[in-house]
Every structure is written in C-alpha cells, then in structure tokens.
Enzyme design. Structure first.
Site, mmCIF file in Angstrom:
data_model
loop_
_atom_site.group_PDB
_atom_site.id
_atom_site.type_symbol
_atom_site.label_atom_id
_atom_site.label_comp_id
_atom_site.label_asym_id
_atom_site.label_seq_id
_atom_site.Cartn_x
_atom_site.Cartn_y
_atom_site.Cartn_z
ATOM 1 N N TYR A 30 11.369 -36.109 -33.565
ATOM 2 C CA TYR A 30 10.471 -37.198 -33.172
ATOM 3 C C TYR A 30 10.708 -38.425 -34.063
ATOM 4 O O TYR A 30 10.832 -39.552 -33.575
ATOM 5 C CB TYR A 30 9.030 -36.713 -33.297
ATOM 6 C CG TYR A 30 7.994 -37.687 -32.796
ATOM 7 C CD1 TYR A 30 7.846 -37.945 -31.436
ATOM 8 C CD2 TYR A 30 7.135 -38.337 -33.683
ATOM 9 C CE1 TYR A 30 6.888 -38.823 -30.966
ATOM 10 C CE2 TYR A 30 6.169 -39.217 -33.225
ATOM 11 C CZ TYR A 30 6.044 -39.462 -31.870
ATOM 12 O OH TYR A 30 5.100 -40.330 -31.423
ATOM 13 N N GLY A 70 -3.602 -40.911 -22.253
ATOM 14 C CA GLY A 70 -3.509 -41.311 -23.652
ATOM 15 C C GLY A 70 -3.261 -42.796 -23.839
ATOM 16 O O GLY A 70 -3.851 -43.647 -23.169
#
Lengths: 427, 450
Positions: free
Chosen positions: B354, B219
């Site tokens: 998060y 990624g």
C-alpha cells in the site's frame, strides 16, 4: 397523430436473478423493482427526472400491490411526477410492457419511459381456501357480537389450509411442465437436444459475464453479483445424470436442468424518442420495429400451452415482409429447453406451417449460433415478468455491438396459451 | 453533520473536561466544518507581515472582497478567527521577528477552530543563503505553531512565487475557511510561470463542470462525489461492478451517473472518457480515488497480493491517464486529483504494498506537474494524502490501535471523509489554476511522517 416516429431502446438495468428462497427470499416485488429502477436511474442520470411513464408488472402479486409500479417509482429517485401503471400478461409481461411503451413513444404520446417487470416466487402471497375466505369475509361484515360469534362458529377445522400459488393452469389443472411435456413428446424433442441447449445457455451466459457484458446491464442486489442459477462448470454428463421431473415413463425428457427454476428478480428497460435521447446525451441502441401477440387453445388440447409464439412470429414476419432467416440474432425465451426446440421444429415443419399457419412453405430453420448468444432463462433464471426486460435490454446491446441495421427477433411464451414477440433493429 | 467521536463528545462535557485536564489527556473539540452559505470566517482576521508587499495588498483586498473582517492589529478584547502573516519580503532570518511580533500576542486571542496562515516565498528561488534560510524557516515555525495551537485551530504555510500573489488568494481562503478543518501543518505551493488571479472560493465553484470519481461507491470516494456535486459539478461515479448497488445510491443522491467498471480494466479510461463526453459533454476533473489494501508484512506477501495493490492503486492510474490526459480528452484548464496516503509518506508496518503504491502516487504528481504539455493546457495535478479518517475501513481497526491512530495528531481526533473531499474540491476549484504539483496531507498534523 397520423405520423409515427421510432421508439428507441436506450439501455437497461436488472438485478441478478436469484433462485426461489435464495438471497431475495425476504425481498418483496416492490423492493426488487425499486432497486432495478434505481440502478437504471443511476446509470442514465435520471435522478429527479420526470419521465413519460413507467410501465411494469408482476405475475404473482399481493393484493396490496395494486399500484406496484407507481409505488416503486415513488420509492425511487425519479421525479414523483412520473406516472406509472401495472400490466400483467404472465411471462409476456415485460415484453408486452416494452411494446406498450414503445407504441406510446411512436405515437408521440410519451417521449420517454421505463418498461419492466418483477417477480418473486419466494415472497408469494399465501391464499386461504375459498370456503374459508368467504367465511372470513362474513365475519368481517358482522356488526354485533352475536353475529360475530355466529360467523366465527361457522369456521370448521377442515376449512383451515393455505394455498401457495404454483405454475398451474386454472382450466386444465396441469402445471406448465406437464403441459410442456406433452408438447415435447408431440414434437419428438429428445433429452439430448434439450440438455445441449441448456448447456449452451449456461456456457454462453458465463462467457458473457467473463467478458463484462453485463457491467452496464446489471446492478448487484443483496450481495448477489450474478445470476444465482448460473452453473459455468456444468457438463452434458452432469445434465444427463439428472432425473426427469415432468412427463411420464420412458418418454420423459424434462429435468430440473433443462427447465427453468422458479426465480426472483426484476428487470427494466429505458425507452425514448430519438430527440429525447439526444437531449439526454444517450445513444439509441436499437429501435422497436414491431410487436405481435398470439394465443392458442391449450384448454381443448388443440395446441400446446407454450406454442403461441410459433403463430405470432409468422404473422409479424408477413406484416414486415421478412423471412425467419432475415435476423442476425434470435432471443427465444427458454421456459423449458423443449419450448425453444418445439417452436423451432414447428417452423421447420412443412405440415405445421401449411395446416396451422396456412403457409405454402415452412419458415425453415435458423442459424443456431445466432440463438440466445449470451444465454437465456435456463441459465439466468426466470422471474416471470422480469424476463421480457432482460431480453430486450440484452438484445438491444447485442444489436448495437453488431452495428447499424442488424436485426433481432424476440419470442416469449406465456401462461394461458399466449405468446408475445417483437422485432428490434440496431440504431 | 460532523458527529464527534465518543471521546471528543466526552471531553466536551464539564466532567470530561475536568478529568482530561487533570490527567493531561488530549482535549479535542468538534471541528468547524463547511456548510453552504457559511462565511469564510466567523470573526475578524488579523492580516499583517514584514513590510508593505504586493502580497499583503492582494491578500487584504481579496479577503475584504470575500466578506472577511480584516483587521490590522489584534484588539484588546476581540477574539480572532484567524491570522494571516505575510513574510514574502523576508530577506534575512532577522526579519522573522516580524512574524513573532504579529503572531505572539495574537495567539492568545484566537477563537475556537481559528486559523493561522503564513505566506512566504519558495526557498529554492532565493537569491542568497540568508534569504533561503529565512524562507525555509517559515516551515519550521508554521509546523510548530500548528502543534502549539489548541481547540481545533490550525496553522499552514502557503509558498507563492513572485507575481502569483493574487493567485494565492484561493489557497489562503481555503486555509482560512472551515473547508480545511483537518488540514494542519501543511505547505501549499502556488505559482510557477504566468498564473491567473484567483478569488476566494465562491458558492458552487464547480458549476458547469464534469467530474469523474473512481471508487465512488463508499467511504471517502462517496464523500468526494457528494462534495463535488454540492460545489456544482456533474459527477460520474465510478466503481467496480460488484459495488454497483451502493454506487447507484451515491449517483442518484448526487444527481450524477453511475459507471460500473474496474479501474484495472484496460478499457477503463476509455469508458470513463466516453461516458463523460457522451452524457455530459466533456470531462474537466478526474479524481483517482479507487484503492485497496491487502495488508501483510512484506515477509508474508506473495506476488499476487503485491500485484493486486499496485495494479489498483497505481498502475491503473497511469493506464487510465494515457487516455484521460491525451490531447483532446480532459478539457483545457482541467484538474487531476490523486489520492495518496500518509502511509505513502511515513511508511507503515504491514503496509509495504500500500505504501509503495501511495508513494508512487506522489511520484505521479511530480511527473505530471512537470509535464510541459499538461501545463500548456493549464491542467493541474495534485494529491491529497489522508491521515486517520473515520471510515468503514478504519472502524474495523481494533479499538486500542484505533484510539492511538485517532489521537496521534495535533487536533487529537480522526478526520472525516468530508475533510478529504473538501481538499479535493479545493484543488478542483476554478481559481486554483496556479496550484499544481502539491501533495497536501489531510491528517490533522499527524505525528507520522511529519
């Protein structure tokens, strides 16, 4: 070339070992060896680098893999200018490859290199029966249609049949396990002692994984992040419940639990001179001190198939002026638990050391707490040619952790009545 | 290299263009992205502003030196690749007319993927209320222009302290170049204290440096490793042992080294430092990119789930930096780049853990940037905050949600991992010693948290 220099073990990389027909069932030897190389290249920043050589091998090899190691190098990120060759000394392949490379480095013929080995018990070559093979070759030689028809007509339905290679000795027709069972009985190795050794192997390997010991020795492959054969939760009771698979009747002691399973995997070790290491920002873990190979006559039954290391070690010790007790660590390949125990028993035996080795006194016993401290083949599995690389890298790291001067003994038995042993010393 | 998503490709066809136009649908264009050897801009850049200022002179000189075709006025027919507006001398809101006068006609002449860069002063250092208002107004106009622009063009604001005009050149150059393809509607602050001058980023600006990137196996992390290596850095690629296989592939691709270690391991910082020092002679740049999501509504989040996200995304950075930023560790003039997220700015339903971690990262940037010890060692600390980026992770979002996420920004498309990586490389650049304490969003001016 009168002077020699020290060859250093700089690090290693292997892929986790898988059981036969496990996650690596479709992977070829070349795939696995290339992956093990790639992990090593990445760990040590060798992309594009020309090394002195790469030497590796496989015990079970397809005929198309005549240049297995070279092809793996070409498929890796190493410079294509890195030469390579294959060796094969059965289960001793990986250790023999390391010794060969270490010797070249010691002699100044190479500055660096990678030694290793790979084996797949899953992706094995399938061989047709000898009679059929001859007829097929005749067919391929045929020029005319008539000749071809004639050659084809020679093939009988009874010729059809394939042979999958197994671990049996060509000259005795016995499997390795059957051979080992005879030796185990000869040395009176008990089922309990074998199961205890197997248990220790699993527990120690599991502990090493938990401590992150393999984080810089291993790169996952095809979704496997640790050796598939490892059973961290195994117990003596579980091992005791397994039925025997080798040996006969009451005296049989060998089970699937105290014998290594057929496995798939690959292992590599990075070696180099001290100068090369320094130029590449690498700290030597250990140095190769010595290596020795022995063979015994297992065909006549004079000695057990896997007992050659019992002869190789004392010869090497005598040459080095060392005793069996002069080691901080011992790595004795666990082909079977009984192999390790028979070898240790032989060294403790006054009659064996006197009659077979010609020594005044037995070599004596070793501190079992120093033996295979992070587990060995019973837990990890044993892709034949990969085991030597696994052991050399593991032992080098263990010795480095213990500090300069600590010494380790490696012993690997091999088919054909052979054995390869070596001494490493922490840098 | 940069493949357009299906919709962007479709509206690039004649039929698609007509359809999108008729229905009033967004019309994203493939963004111009950086390739080595590429000029800063493909066409002339109009540079002007309010008065003859040191900033204007520095900008003109620096851009010309970087090979940019600098013009003083927009010609009748010529297409502009960019406009740089210097408003450092603005004293009063009335002075903003200079911006309008320069920009208004120029906007019609902008080329595809053109750039508007407004340069101003920090409002908090203004000498009076009127000046402060004028300075603060620049943010509003820049963000609005960014929304007005079409066809891949962006607008950003650079705030520069007095005396740091030349140091801002690297930032202006970045924002003009294709490296900033997905950076839109952002404010970058330059300066504070005495700062060295900066040139527009050259080829391989990181040559001779050693970088460590966590979460480098795939990624955005993998792309950061590639981009830093492209710019000349030797990269230590770090990821968890379980990701060793893709990690090795990345390390070998970029000619770096792989280090398998879990960032939450208490020895992770020491391992990274030791590896970089022993293998590569030192450490100049750390990119804390490793991160995980364990998305769930807070109502359904248990302690373990909560802790795992905070541990990996936030606490590990603090712990590793105790080692990495200790005196004698990261070299003087070093760079630290953290990866925040748009969720850390705007919040996101189902992402409380998060968002907490990524907002915490912004707190870390503020804290480290204010650290006198780090400043003395000329170590800068900045963060990128990615918006919707096309990765394996976002590819798993259900189609409809993904389409919405992708279009809800001024560029009407998702960013690519390389867009985040380019901004990281910008912060890492040798010339950006005066760029610290910034959180730059790489989000195409997402409507979230704007």
């Amino acid at each position: 070339m009168t002077t020699t220099r020290r060859a250093a073990v700089l690090g290693g990389n292997r892929i986790p070992f898988a059981r036969q027909f496990g996650p690596y069932a479709e992977a070829s030897n070349q795939d696995m060896l290339t992956s093990a190389l790639e992990g090593l290249v990445a760990r040590y920043g060798l992309a594009g680098e020309r090394l002195g050589e790469v030497v590796a091998g496989a015990v079970i090899k397809h005929s198309r893999d005549f240049n297995l190691t070279r092809e793996a190098v070409l498929g890796s990120s190493l410079s294509p200018d890195t030469p390579a060759y294959d060796v094969q000394q059965a289960c001793g392949t990986g250790l023999e490859a390391s010794i060969l490379l270490a010797n070249k480095i010691a002699l100044g013929q190479a500055d660096s290199g990678i030694a290793g080995g790979v084996d797949s018990a899953s992706d094995a070559p399938v061989v047709v029966a000898e009679r059929l093979r001859r007829k097929l070759l005749r067919l391929s030689r045929a020029r005319s249609t008539a000749d071809r028809a004639k050659a084809l007509a020679q093939i009988r339905p009874t010729d059809i049949g394939i042979q999958v290679p197994g671990a049996s000795e060509p000259r005795t027709g016995m499997t390795m396990g059957q051979h080992m069972a005879i030796t185990a009985e000869r040395w009176g190795i008990t089922r309990e002692a074998q199961d205890e050794l197997a248990l220790a192997s699993h527990h120690r390997l599991a502990t090493a994984y938990e401590a992150g010991f393999f984080d810089d020795l291993m790169t996952p492959y095809l979704g496997l992040t640790q050796d598939q054969n490892l059973r961290p939760g195994t117990t003596l009771d579980k091992l005791a419940s397994l039925r025997t698979v080798f040996g006969e009747g009451e005296g049989a002691t060998m089970t699937a639990g105290n014998s290594t399973p057929l496995s798939d995997g690959a292992a590599t070790v990075l070696l180099g001179s001290e100068e090369w290491a320094q130029a590449h920002g690498l700290k030597p873990l250990a140095f190769f001190v010595d290596g020795e190979t022995a063979a015994v006559d297992h065909v006549s039954g004079d000695e057990g198939l896997l007992m050659a290391p019992a002869y190789a070690v004392p010869r090497m010790l005598a040459r080095q002026g060392l005793t069996l007790q002069d080691f901080d660590l011992y790595e004795i390949h666990e082909a079977f638990a009984s192999t390790v125990l028979s070898t240790l028993a032989a060294w403790e035996s006054e009659s064996f050391c006197r009659d077979r080795l010609g020594l005044d006194a037995p070599l004596g016993s070793i501190d079992r707490d120093r033996l295979n401290v992070t587990g060995s083949s019973l837990a990890a599995g044993h892709p034949f040619a990969a085991t030597g690389g696994r052991i050399v890298a593991t032992l080098a790291k263990l010795l480095a952790e213990r500090g300069s001067g600590s010494r380790g003994l490696v012993s690997v038995c091999a088919a054909g009545g052979q054995g390869v042993v070596a001494i490493l010393e922490a840098a | 290299m940069a493949r357009a998503d299906g919709y962007t490709a479709f509206v690039g066809t004649p039929v698609g263009r007509r359809l999108a136009s008729t229905l009033g649908l967004p019309r994203p264009v493939p963004l111009r992205r950086y390739e080595p050897g590429q000029p800063v801009t493909e066409g002339p850049v109009l540079v002007g502003g309010h008065g003859d200022t040191p900033a204007l002179a520095a900008l003109r000189g620096g851009l010309v030196a970087a090979g940019v075709d600098v013009v003083d006025e927009a010609g009748e027919d010529a297409r502009l690749a960019g406009v740089v507006v210097d408003l450092t001398a603005a004293e009063d809101p009335a002075d903003l007319e200079s911006l309008r006068a320069l920009l208004s006609p120029a906007l019609r002449r902008l080329d595809r993927c053109a750039r508007v860069v407004v340069v101003g002063r920090h409002p908090e250092s203004a000498s009076g209320v009127a000046q402060r208002a004028a300075r603060r107004a620049l943010e509003g106009v820049t963000r609005s222009v960014a929304k007005e622009l079409r066809a891949g063009a962006t607008a950003n604001l650079v705030l520069v302290t007095e005396g740091a005009e030349a140091a801002a050149l690297g930032t202006v150059g970045f924002l003009l170049s294709a490296r900033s393809a997905y950076v839109d509607g952002q404010v970058v602050r330059v300066g504070g204290g005495s700062v060295p001058d900066a040139a527009v980023q050259a080829e391989r600006p990181l040559a001779g440096t050693v970088a460590a990137v966590t979460g480098a196996a795939r990624g955005i992390g993998a792309e950061i490793a590639r981009t830093l290596a492209r710019d000349g850095a030797r990269v230590v690629c770090v990821d968890v042992p379980g990701a060793g296989a893709p990690l090795a592939a990345v390390a070998n691709e970029v000619g770096g080294t792989a280090l398998q270690t879990d960032v939450t391991d208490e020895r992770a910082g020491a391992r990274i430092l030791e590896h970089a020092t022993q293998r590569h002679g030192g450490l100049d740049l750390v990119v804390h990119n490793a991160g995980i999501t364990r998305d769930k509504l807070l109502a359904n989040t248990d302690a373990q789930r909560w802790a795992s996200v905070l541990d990996v995304n936030l606490r590990s950075i603090v712990r590793m930096n105790e080692t990495l930023l200790a005196p004698g560790a990261l070299r003087a003039g070093g760079r630290v780049v953290l990866v925040s997220s748009i969720a850390g700015i705007a919040g996101n339903r189902g992402q409380s853990s998060y968002a907490a971690s990524k907002a915490g990262v912004i707190g870390l940037v503020d804290g480290y940037a204010a650290d006198a010890g780090l400043r003395r060692r000329r170590i800068t600390v900045n963060a990128v905050a990615p918006g919707f980026v096309e990765t394996e992770m976002t590819a798993r979002i259900p189609l409809a949600t993904r389409e919405v996420g992708r279009r809800l920004n001024s560029l009407s498309q998702g960013g690519l991992p390389v867009d985040v990586a380019e901004t990281v490389a910008f912060f890492a650049g040798d010339g950006q010693a005066a760029v610290t304490g910034n959180v730059v969003r790489v989000c195409g001016q997402s409507l979230l948290g704007a």
